[in-house]
Design a protein around this motif. Sequence first.
Motif, PDB file in Angstrom:
ATOM      1  N   ASN A 122      -3.261  -2.188  -8.067  1.00 52.13           N
ATOM      2  CA  ASN A 122      -4.698  -1.937  -8.283  1.00 52.13           C
ATOM      3  C   ASN A 122      -5.514  -2.238  -7.031  1.00 52.13           C
ATOM      4  O   ASN A 122      -6.476  -1.517  -6.716  1.00 52.13           O
ATOM      5  N   GLN A 123      -5.143  -3.288  -6.332  1.00 54.95           N
ATOM      6  CA  GLN A 123      -5.838  -3.635  -5.095  1.00 54.95           C
ATOM      7  C   GLN A 123      -5.738  -2.501  -4.073  1.00 54.95           C
ATOM      8  O   GLN A 123      -6.668  -2.264  -3.296  1.00 54.95           O
ATOM      9  N   ASN A 124      -4.603  -1.800  -4.096  1.00 55.09           N
ATOM     10  CA  ASN A 124      -4.377  -0.698  -3.159  1.00 55.09           C
ATOM     11  C   ASN A 124      -4.667   0.674  -3.775  1.00 55.09           C
ATOM     12  O   ASN A 124      -4.337   1.706  -3.175  1.00 55.09           O
ATOM     13  N   LYS A 125      -5.272   0.664  -4.967  1.00 52.56           N
ATOM     14  CA  LYS A 125      -5.679   1.886  -5.661  1.00 52.56           C
ATOM     15  C   LYS A 125      -4.499   2.839  -5.868  1.00 52.56           C
ATOM     16  O   LYS A 125      -4.608   4.058  -5.667  1.00 52.56           O
ATOM     17  N   ILE A 126      -3.369   2.278  -6.277  1.00 53.72           N
ATOM     18  CA  ILE A 126      -2.167   3.055  -6.573  1.00 53.72           C
ATOM     19  C   ILE A 126      -2.071   3.240  -8.087  1.00 53.72           C
ATOM     20  O   ILE A 126      -2.137   2.263  -8.845  1.00 53.72           O
ATOM     21  N   TYR A 127      -1.906   4.469  -8.514  1.00 59.55           N
ATOM     22  CA  TYR A 127      -1.906   4.769  -9.939  1.00 59.55           C
ATOM     23  C   TYR A 127      -0.739   4.085 -10.648  1.00 59.55           C
ATOM     24  O   TYR A 127       0.397   4.106 -10.164  1.00 59.55           O
TER      25      TYR A 127
ATOM     26  N   LYS B 209       0.811  -1.221   0.000  1.00 54.68           N
ATOM     27  CA  LYS B 209       0.000   0.000   0.000  1.00 54.68           C
ATOM     28  C   LYS B 209       0.843   1.270   0.000  1.00 54.68           C
ATOM     29  O   LYS B 209       0.329   2.355  -0.305  1.00 54.68           O
TER      30      LYS B 209
END
Length: 311
Positions: A270-275, A243
């Motif tokens: 993607n699971q951690n919503k990181i661009y 994350k």
Amino acid sequence: MRKIVFLLLLFSGVVSAQQSYSVDTSYTVKSTYNKLIKKYPAITIPVVGKNKNVDEVYDVVYFKTKERTLHIDGFINKSKKQNPAVVMIHGGGWRSGNKSQMNFLAQEIASKGYSCFTVEYRLSLEAKYPNGVYDVKNAIKFIKDNAKKFNVDPGKIAVLGCSSGGQMAALIGTTNEKPAFDDPLNKSKSSSKVNAIINVDGVLAFRHPESSEGEMASFWLGGSYDEKTENWKQASALNHTDKNTPPILFINSSIPRFHAGRDDMIAILNQNKIYNEVHTIENSPHSFWFFEPWFDETVQYTTQFLDRIFK
């Protein structure tokens, strides 16, 4: 826009007259050009000229011990007092190459509003893993320590690497603020944290179904996987992705083995919503960034990503 071709800079391996360590000069732009020209007869060396908004400084000492002095080259956009910085790591299988090979990219990216730095680091004939990683993190600290001098915003630092340099860039970014990856000899109070990663055709995992790393990796990591299992695991950016990983851009050739572990990393991001972004250049060889028509494409993808993250 570009008027001067520094062929001598690109076509030679830079070797210090005072060095007391072995240097492998096999990986150069010239040797790569000779290797690729038959299959890609249209390739050319990019023509890059000096930009009036960019100051250039060469061989600035960023870290020194009794045994070794290490340098950076800087390409500093002077139109603003604070620019995002791009720290650039050359490739060469952790064994060959030199910082000057990244200078064309650095000049061009700097002209778009960045302060760029190409880094000399210890290669595997001189020092094994993790010393090269320590070196680049030391360079990041030095740039932050001298942020005003270099027109750098210390809170906007990207690390960019090509090939083995891409592997190192990903590892450096995924190990932000993990003390085990910082040089214990460096007493700087600055952090080696980076805020973005650009991985140009570098592997994300040494031991992976997509990976075919062998002799070169073994030499840098101090032994084979069976001999140095922990090093092989520790040096794989995929094993540190979580994350806290910063945004990342992948620019890849059409050769799958040079992005081993990428898709697994993207799943975690993607699971951690990181661009993250991926650009795979069709019908391109490894080391595509040295040559047109791929040089301009590499610059375009890089600056678009940096603008999105930092501007």
